[in-house]
Design a protein around this motif. Structure first.
Motif, short mmCIF file in Angstrom:
data_model
loop_
_atom_site.label_atom_id
_atom_site.label_comp_id
_atom_site.label_asym_id
_atom_site.label_seq_id
_atom_site.Cartn_x
_atom_site.Cartn_y
_atom_site.Cartn_z
N VAL A 177 42.25 37.70 39.87
CA VAL A 177 43.46 38.47 40.17
C VAL A 177 43.17 39.88 40.67
O VAL A 177 44.02 40.50 41.30
N ALA A 178 41.99 40.37 40.42
CA ALA A 178 41.69 41.74 40.84
C ALA A 178 40.18 41.89 41.01
O ALA A 178 39.40 41.09 40.50
N ARG A 179 39.81 42.95 41.70
CA ARG A 179 38.41 43.20 41.97
C ARG A 179 38.13 44.69 41.73
O ARG A 179 38.89 45.55 42.19
N ILE A 180 37.04 44.98 41.05
CA ILE A 180 36.58 46.37 40.89
C ILE A 180 35.41 46.55 41.86
O ILE A 180 34.41 45.85 41.77
N VAL A 181 35.60 47.45 42.81
CA VAL A 181 34.56 47.73 43.81
C VAL A 181 34.42 49.23 43.94
O VAL A 181 35.36 49.99 43.68
N PRO A 182 33.24 49.70 44.34
CA PRO A 182 33.09 51.15 44.55
C PRO A 182 33.90 51.60 45.76
O PRO A 182 34.05 50.86 46.73
N ALA A 233 29.06 50.26 35.81
CA ALA A 233 28.18 49.29 36.46
C ALA A 233 28.40 49.29 37.98
O ALA A 233 27.44 49.24 38.76
N VAL A 234 29.65 49.38 38.40
CA VAL A 234 29.94 49.41 39.84
C VAL A 234 29.52 50.75 40.43
O VAL A 234 28.92 50.81 41.50
N GLY A 262 25.80 51.07 40.92
CA GLY A 262 25.22 50.14 41.88
C GLY A 262 24.60 48.93 41.22
O GLY A 262 24.06 48.05 41.89
N ARG A 263 24.62 48.86 39.88
CA ARG A 263 24.11 47.67 39.20
C ARG A 263 24.90 46.43 39.60
O ARG A 263 24.36 45.34 39.67
N GLU A 264 26.19 46.60 39.85
CA GLU A 264 27.06 45.53 40.33
C GLU A 264 27.73 45.99 41.62
O GLU A 264 28.14 47.14 41.72
N THR A 265 27.81 45.11 42.61
CA THR A 265 28.49 45.47 43.85
C THR A 265 29.99 45.30 43.74
O THR A 265 30.75 45.99 44.41
N GLU A 266 30.41 44.35 42.88
CA GLU A 266 31.83 44.16 42.61
C GLU A 266 31.98 43.38 41.32
O GLU A 266 31.09 42.66 40.91
#
Length: 101
Positions: free
Chosen positions: A32-37, A14-15, A18-22
């Protein structure tokens, strides 16, 4: 966390797409954490844009005229070599045919 663990591949997709930015991961309701491109360096075509002047129709016509001159010289030289080689073969083998005839 358990849901993220189970669906990690889908979350990353999803990240990545580009469907999700984070996506924020939480434990016991606390982030506690972030998934980002990962930012990829932008690959640019035309990095020398403007360095060689404007490439308009006039430039293209001049380039075509120059190209014709260059190829004419190349083709003329090849034709001359072909004619010279043909004469040499004719002299070499043509005389032998005349002698045997």
């Amino acid at each position: 966390m358990l849901e993220a663990k189970t669906n990690l591949s889908k979350l990353v997709d999803a990240v990545e797409s580009g469907r999700e930015t984070e996506i924020i991961l939480a434990r016991n309701g606390k982030p506690v954490a972030r998934i980002v491109p990962i930012e990829q360096p932008e690959r640019r075509l035309g990095i020398a844009e403007g360095e060689f002047g404007t490439l308009d129709e006039e430039w293209f016509r001049e380039w075509q005229a120059l190209d014709e001159v260059i190829w004419k010289d190349v083709l003329d030289a090849r034709w001359e070599r072909f004619e010279r080689h043909s004469r040499e073969l004719e002299e070499k083998y043509g005389r032998k045919r005349n002698k045997s005839a």
